[in-house]
Write an enzyme that holds these catalytic residues in place. Structure first.
Site, PDB file in Angstrom:
ATOM      1  N   GLU A 276      -5.094  -6.391   6.903  1.00  0.00           N
ATOM      2  CA  GLU A 276      -3.855  -5.661   6.585  1.00  0.00           C
ATOM      3  C   GLU A 276      -3.366  -4.865   7.801  1.00  0.00           C
ATOM      4  O   GLU A 276      -3.215  -3.646   7.740  1.00  0.00           O
ATOM      5  CB  GLU A 276      -4.101  -4.698   5.423  1.00  0.00           C
ATOM      6  CG  GLU A 276      -4.609  -5.347   4.150  1.00  0.00           C
ATOM      7  CD  GLU A 276      -5.000  -4.325   3.086  1.00  0.00           C
ATOM      8  OE1 GLU A 276      -4.986  -3.102   3.359  1.00  0.00           O
ATOM      9  OE2 GLU A 276      -5.342  -4.753   1.978  1.00  0.00           O
ATOM     10  N   GLY A 278      -0.992  -3.076  10.397  1.00  0.00           N
ATOM     11  CA  GLY A 278       0.368  -2.548  10.411  1.00  0.00           C
ATOM     12  C   GLY A 278       0.750  -2.179  11.828  1.00  0.00           C
ATOM     13  O   GLY A 278       1.435  -2.902  12.544  1.00  0.00           O
ATOM     14  N   TYR A 319       1.628  14.904  12.686  1.00  0.00           N
ATOM     15  CA  TYR A 319       0.246  14.628  13.134  1.00  0.00           C
ATOM     16  C   TYR A 319      -0.011  15.069  14.568  1.00  0.00           C
ATOM     17  O   TYR A 319      -0.986  14.610  15.173  1.00  0.00           O
ATOM     18  CB  TYR A 319      -0.051  13.120  13.086  1.00  0.00           C
ATOM     19  CG  TYR A 319       0.426  12.362  11.882  1.00  0.00           C
ATOM     20  CD1 TYR A 319      -0.136  12.577  10.624  1.00  0.00           C
ATOM     21  CD2 TYR A 319       1.405  11.389  12.007  1.00  0.00           C
ATOM     22  CE1 TYR A 319       0.288  11.837   9.533  1.00  0.00           C
ATOM     23  CE2 TYR A 319       1.830  10.643  10.911  1.00  0.00           C
ATOM     24  CZ  TYR A 319       1.271  10.879   9.683  1.00  0.00           C
ATOM     25  OH  TYR A 319       1.683  10.153   8.607  1.00  0.00           O
ATOM     26  N   CYS A 344      16.637  22.643  12.721  1.00  0.00           N
ATOM     27  CA  CYS A 344      16.329  24.073  12.768  1.00  0.00           C
ATOM     28  C   CYS A 344      14.910  24.381  12.316  1.00  0.00           C
ATOM     29  O   CYS A 344      14.702  25.017  11.275  1.00  0.00           O
ATOM     30  CB  CYS A 344      17.356  24.828  11.950  1.00  0.00           C
ATOM     31  SG  CYS A 344      18.947  24.706  12.743  1.00  0.00           S
TER      32      CYS A 344
HETATM   33  N1  LLP Z   1      -3.954  -1.036   4.464  1.00  0.00           N
HETATM   34  C1  LLP Z   1      -3.934   0.109   3.751  1.00  0.00           C
HETATM   35  C2  LLP Z   1      -4.524   0.125   2.418  1.00  0.00           C
HETATM   36  C3  LLP Z   1      -3.373   1.266   4.311  1.00  0.00           C
HETATM   37  O1  LLP Z   1      -3.382   2.394   3.612  1.00  0.00           O
HETATM   38  C4  LLP Z   1      -2.816   1.215   5.612  1.00  0.00           C
HETATM   39  C5  LLP Z   1      -2.214   2.395   6.224  1.00  0.00           C
HETATM   40  C6  LLP Z   1      -2.831  -0.015   6.293  1.00  0.00           C
HETATM   41  C7  LLP Z   1      -3.418  -1.108   5.693  1.00  0.00           C
HETATM   42  C8  LLP Z   1      -2.254  -0.184   7.665  1.00  0.00           C
HETATM   43  O2  LLP Z   1      -2.890   0.590   8.613  1.00  0.00           O
HETATM   44  P1  LLP Z   1      -2.542   0.394  10.174  1.00  0.00           P
HETATM   45  O3  LLP Z   1      -3.014  -0.973  10.589  1.00  0.00           O
HETATM   46  O4  LLP Z   1      -1.076   0.530  10.341  1.00  0.00           O
HETATM   47  O5  LLP Z   1      -3.276   1.492  10.818  1.00  0.00           O
HETATM   48  N2  LLP Z   1       1.933   7.443   8.854  1.00  0.00           N
HETATM   49  C9  LLP Z   1       0.710   7.425   9.613  1.00  0.00           C
HETATM   50  C10 LLP Z   1      -0.148   6.234   9.286  1.00  0.00           C
HETATM   51  C11 LLP Z   1      -0.485   6.116   7.812  1.00  0.00           C
HETATM   52  C12 LLP Z   1      -1.296   4.883   7.488  1.00  0.00           C
HETATM   53  C13 LLP Z   1      -1.436   4.704   6.032  1.00  0.00           C
HETATM   54  N3  LLP Z   1      -2.129   3.523   5.633  1.00  0.00           N
HETATM   55  C14 LLP Z   1       1.057   7.499  11.103  1.00  0.00           C
HETATM   56  O6  LLP Z   1       2.240   7.584  11.441  1.00  0.00           O
HETATM   57  O7  LLP Z   1       0.166   7.498  11.946  1.00  0.00           O
END
Ligand code: LLP
Length: 425
Positions: A276, A278, A319, A344
């Site tokens: 998965e 992202g 973050y 602001c």
């Molecule tokens: N699978 C599940 C179940 C997840 O909760 C997530 C991310 C992913 C896959 C994908 O993770 P990645 O490969 O993108 O690291 N908004 C935060 C990141 C939150 C990630 C939430 N879950 C940021 O901007 O760093």
């Protein structure tokens, strides 16, 4: 590696100068590179190497833009979705339902029904009561839900606390010690077909050791579940692989190192692996392009005030995330500045005391590595409409989300009858 580079002194997205995009589309705006997206998919796949038929389910939450999803769908990617909305977007972008995984701790009955009707490939169930609801929904529809339990392996991912998901105290998954009981109970429920185990310990992981530890625990659990008679054919290893944000830091492990670790740990599993990813697919494929409104001299240093703000790119405020900030036309010298938006709040700060290209009023800057968790986390705070999104491919570019005009925000509100009915005092 990405396809944003200086050519004749001007930062380009592939063959398109960012100056041209800014002139024609205005700022702030997100700009994505198709070649970078495609490259990241290839590199991720190649990294997995000899793993047979990996199921790559792009984490839609990282970037749900239809053009991005369609680009990935064309390369055979499926989707990891966490809401009915993400499921609708993945389907609208042409993703194959059989390659869609539905994660998330709070799926509603309606969302479950949506997934079942669409024929998605797997529900990652995060609790025993969720399994009971899914069973009831599936039975009512006369359908069968293919499920994995998301297991919480109690591993510290070593990333920012707000994006860590695999510790016992986090809300995600079924505690690994309780998993055998959860599977035994689910096996008795109608409408459910157990097919796998799922895990995801966090995001922006820069060390493979926690993932390795989590996967080893999952391997032992798979053996235990099979010994108890469950038919485990799939193992979902989640996402989380980090990307380089700060060029002065050591590089995070690349997909090849990740793939080698996965092959080693999963060698005897005899299960179809699901991934998965992202951020690693979209992070470096996008920038946020902004213009310097003015430079204001503070007591200790200049404040560079740009026309993008925390509502457009929330990561630095939420973050303390670090994004490289580059001048689109570097003047050849640098300075140390604090880069802020017009919102602001003091939290509307992209970088403090940052050595960077010197910029002046009117100059364009690019916030790098903004393709993941950028536009999708935007809000309209301070009544700033959502920024446009633009995608580039070679020398072509297209707007794939329009700038949201203030009129659209106002039109979405309405007055209650007691105000509408009475004339203004
Ligand atoms: N699978 C599940 C179940 C997840 O909760 C997530 C991310 C992913 C896959 C994908 O993770 P990645 O490969 O993108 O690291 N908004 C935060 C990141 C939150 C990630 C939430 N879950 C940021 O901007 O760093």
């Amino acid at each position: 590696m990405d396809h944003f580079e200086l050519r004749q002194g001007v930062l380009h997205a592939e063959d398109v100068p960012l100056t041209r995009i800014a002139e024609e589309a205005g700022t702030p705006t997100y700009v994505y590179s198709t070649a970078t997206l495609e490259r990241h998919v290839r590199v991720f796949r190649e990294g997995l190497g000899a793993i047979p038929d990996p199921w790559i389910a792009f984490a839609v939450k990282a970037n749900p833009n239809k053009a991005v999803l369609a680009t990935l769908a064309r390369m055979g990617l499926g989707a990891d979705v966490v809401s009915g909305g993400e499921l609708s977007r993945a389907l609208a972008a042409g993703m194959d339902p059989a390659r869609i995984v539905f994660s998330g701790v709070g799926k509603t009955g309606d969302e479950m029904a949506q997934g079942l009707r669409a024929g998605i490939g797997q529900f990652n169930v995060e609790s025993e009561p969720e399994a009971e609801t899914l069973s009831a929904v599936a039975q009512a529809l006369g359908l069968t839900a293919r499920i994995a339990f998301r297991v919480n392996p109690d591993v510290d991912a070593g990333t920012h606390a707000k994006i860590s998901t695999g510790k016992a105290e986090n809300k995600f998954g079924v505690p690994i010690d309780r998993a055998p009981r959860a599977y035994a109970a689910a096996a008795t429920l109608p409408g459910l077909a157990i097919q796998g185990v799922a895990v995801h310990i966090g995001s922006q992981l820069t060390d493979l050791a926690p993932s390795r530890a989590a996967f080893e625990r999952i391997g032992a659990l798979i053996a235990e579940l099979r010994a108890a008679g469950h038919n485990i054919t799939h193992a979902d290893l989640g996402g989380g692989l980090g990307v380089p944000y700060d060029p002065s830091l050591p590089l995070p492990p690349d997909p090849a190192a990740y793939g080698a670790m996965v092959r080693e740990v999963t060698a005897g599993w005899n299960a179809r692996l699901i991934f998965e990813p992202g951020r690693v697919i979209v992070g470096n494929a996008g920038v946020l392009l902004a213009r310097v409104i003015r430079v204001k001299q503070g007591v200790t240093q200049p404040f560079v005030i740009v026309d993008a703000a925390m509502n457009d790119l929330l990561r630095p405020s939420l973050y303390e995330a670090w994004h490289n900030i580059r001048a689109v036309i570097p003047r050849g010298d640098g300075f140390t500045a604090t880069i802020v938006g017009p919102v602001c709040e003091t939290g509307d700060t992209f970088a403090r005391d940052r050595p960077m290209d010197r910029v002046e009023e009117g100059d364009l800057v690019a916030f790098m590595t903004a393709g993941a968790y950028g536009a999708t986390m935007a809000s309209t705070y301070n009544s700033r409409g959502l920024t446009p999104e633009i995608i580039v491919s070679g020398d072509k570019w297209a707007t794939v989300r329009n700038r949201q005009p203030i009129e659209a925000l106002i039109a979405a509100d309405s007055l209650p009858p007691w105000i509408e009915e009475s004339a203004p005092q």
